[in-house]
Scaffold this motif. Structure first.
Motif, mmCIF file in Angstrom:
data_model
loop_
_atom_site.group_PDB
_atom_site.id
_atom_site.type_symbol
_atom_site.label_atom_id
_atom_site.label_comp_id
_atom_site.label_asym_id
_atom_site.label_seq_id
_atom_site.Cartn_x
_atom_site.Cartn_y
_atom_site.Cartn_z
ATOM 1 N N LEU A 77 0.808 -1.218 0.000
ATOM 2 C CA LEU A 77 0.000 0.000 0.000
ATOM 3 C C LEU A 77 0.842 1.269 0.000
ATOM 4 C CD1 LEU A 77 -2.834 -1.268 2.289
ATOM 5 C CD2 LEU A 77 -3.168 -0.226 0.047
ATOM 6 N N GLN A 78 2.070 1.198 0.528
ATOM 7 C CA GLN A 78 2.942 2.370 0.435
ATOM 8 C C GLN A 78 3.170 2.752 -1.022
ATOM 9 O OE1 GLN A 78 3.405 -0.185 2.409
ATOM 10 N NE2 GLN A 78 4.341 0.380 4.362
ATOM 11 N N ALA A 79 3.319 1.743 -1.866
ATOM 12 C CA ALA A 79 3.511 1.998 -3.293
ATOM 13 C C ALA A 79 2.217 2.501 -3.923
ATOM 14 C CB ALA A 79 3.985 0.730 -3.999
ATOM 15 N N ASP A 80 1.084 1.961 -3.493
ATOM 16 C CA ASP A 80 -0.200 2.415 -4.027
ATOM 17 C C ASP A 80 -0.428 3.896 -3.728
ATOM 18 O OD1 ASP A 80 -0.885 -0.030 -5.121
ATOM 19 O OD2 ASP A 80 -1.969 -0.710 -3.344
ATOM 20 N N ARG A 97 -9.280 0.776 -10.119
ATOM 21 C CA ARG A 97 -10.005 -0.491 -10.243
ATOM 22 C C ARG A 97 -9.609 -1.450 -9.118
ATOM 23 N NH1 ARG A 97 -8.546 0.445 -15.723
ATOM 24 N NH2 ARG A 97 -10.358 1.164 -16.917
ATOM 25 N N LYS A 98 -8.314 -1.537 -8.874
ATOM 26 C CA LYS A 98 -7.832 -2.479 -7.855
ATOM 27 C C LYS A 98 -8.291 -2.077 -6.454
ATOM 28 C CE LYS A 98 -3.580 -2.244 -6.426
ATOM 29 N NZ LYS A 98 -2.101 -2.291 -6.453
ATOM 30 N N ILE A 99 -8.067 -0.829 -6.084
ATOM 31 C CA ILE A 99 -8.425 -0.377 -4.739
ATOM 32 C C ILE A 99 -9.937 -0.362 -4.559
ATOM 33 C CG2 ILE A 99 -8.390 1.605 -3.182
ATOM 34 C CD1 ILE A 99 -5.758 0.140 -3.269
ATOM 35 N N MET A 117 -4.597 2.779 5.427
ATOM 36 C CA MET A 117 -3.822 3.095 4.231
ATOM 37 C C MET A 117 -4.646 2.912 2.969
ATOM 38 S SD MET A 117 -0.085 1.527 5.193
ATOM 39 C CE MET A 117 0.725 2.248 3.774
ATOM 40 N N ALA A 118 -5.480 1.860 2.943
ATOM 41 C CA ALA A 118 -6.333 1.619 1.773
ATOM 42 C C ALA A 118 -7.337 2.759 1.605
ATOM 43 C CB ALA A 118 -7.062 0.285 1.921
ATOM 44 N N ILE A 119 -7.893 3.228 2.710
ATOM 45 C CA ILE A 119 -8.832 4.349 2.655
ATOM 46 C C ILE A 119 -8.120 5.618 2.203
ATOM 47 C CG2 ILE A 119 -10.329 5.854 4.024
ATOM 48 C CD1 ILE A 119 -11.531 3.121 3.422
ATOM 49 N N GLU A 139 -18.093 3.453 -9.585
ATOM 50 C CA GLU A 139 -18.641 2.184 -10.062
ATOM 51 C C GLU A 139 -18.263 1.035 -9.130
ATOM 52 O OE1 GLU A 139 -20.825 -0.387 -12.358
ATOM 53 O OE2 GLU A 139 -20.728 1.797 -12.555
ATOM 54 N N GLU A 140 -17.037 1.020 -8.666
ATOM 55 C CA GLU A 140 -16.587 -0.070 -7.800
ATOM 56 C C GLU A 140 -17.185 0.012 -6.398
ATOM 57 O OE1 GLU A 140 -15.067 -2.611 -8.813
ATOM 58 O OE2 GLU A 140 -14.352 -1.957 -10.769
#
Length: 288
Positions: A77-80, A97-99, A117-119, A139-140
């Protein structure tokens, strides 16, 4: 804990077709630093690749490499977070799309650091300057019930219809007040999206009817789960004669008020009159 913070949660890995066998760690580091563009792209596509290698590749000069890293579910997630600010549209779209697919699947037992981190990545992408990126997120997330409501509200208020419409039609995180406010200032596709929502509450239906948008009212009539109160149905019935698209969905709604049945019986065609009679033939309140 360190593995979790830097990498991703334990999950079944999948091998992307055409990328070959994962190289040993030292070889992977060499490719990441000095390999050809094609080699680096293949390396970036390995979901089982060590997190630090993918983190390094997130800053690669080649857009195609960064797209692969963004798409890779094994990327830390650091890279994301870095990729969320990438200058290339395709990189951010793949990341969205991935997240967008990942976050709704995070349960209450997930590591707190991962969720936060994802949020954070999600919030960055939901504010992206490009409507296409924001639309992917919308959409996701349209069915998600476990994301911050502020993100959904921001998407619902977006200036672009392609961003707002998915969450307006489906998101469980928009309440009656949210929907009424959007109806009050909305029109067109946004109103239609709200009119199609399942279990649409009466208070929102009333707001739509008050706007007197023929297409939105037709969507409400065709929405068999929409709660249309007697007052709104009376208004609709009064306007229905000149709006022929409303006739059929009105006839086929359940539990029409007696006065509505008698009103629409005065102008529907023969086929719909027959259906109206058949559907209400057992109602004692229609017998004079």
């Amino acid at each position: 804990m360190l593995n979790w913070v830097f990498g991703k949660r334990d999950r079944k890995k999948r091998k992307k077709p055409g990328i070959g066998k994962k190289p040993p760690y030292e070889k992977a580091r060499e490719i990441a630093g000095k390999g050809s563009r094609a080699q680096r792209r293949k390396l970036a596509a390995h979901e089982e690749m060590e997190p630090e290698v993918l983190y390094f590749l997130a800053d690669d000069d080649d857009e195609g490499v960064r797209v692969e890293v963004a798409e890779n579910a094994g990327t830390p997630l650091q890279a994301d977070i870095i990729l969320a600010g990438d200058g290339a549209e395709e990189v951010r779209c793949e990341l969205a799309r991935k997240i967008g697919r990942m976050v709704p699947g995070l349960g209450p037992d997930e590591n707190k650091t991962l969720v936060e981190m994802a949020i954070e990545v999600l919030e960055i992408l939901a504010k992206d300057e490009l409507p296409r990126v924001r639309a992917i997120i919308s959409e996701e997330l349209k069915h998600a019930g476990n994301v911050p409501a502020e993100i959904i509200q921001r998407l619902a208020d977006d200036l672009e219809d392609i961003v707002a419409v998915p969450v307006l039609e489906y998101s469980p995180l928009l309440n009656e007040s949210d929907l009424k406010q959007i109806v009050a200032r909305g029109a067109g596709l946004r109103m239609l999206a709200i009119a199609r929502r399942r279990e649409l509450p009466e208070i929102v239906v009333d707001a739509i009817v008050e706007k007197d948008d023929p297409d939105a009212i037709q969507e409400v009539l065709e929405n068999d789960s929409a709660e249309i109160g007697d007052r709104s149905m009376d208004i609709i019935a009064e306007r229905a004669e000149e709006n022929t698209g409303w006739h059929r969905p009105m006839v086929f709604r359940d539990d029409l008020p007696v006065r509505t049945i008698r009103r629409i019986a005065s102008f529907v065609n023969a086929a719909l009159m027959e259906a109206l009679i058949e559907r209400n033939s057992t109602r004692k309140d229609l017998v004079e």
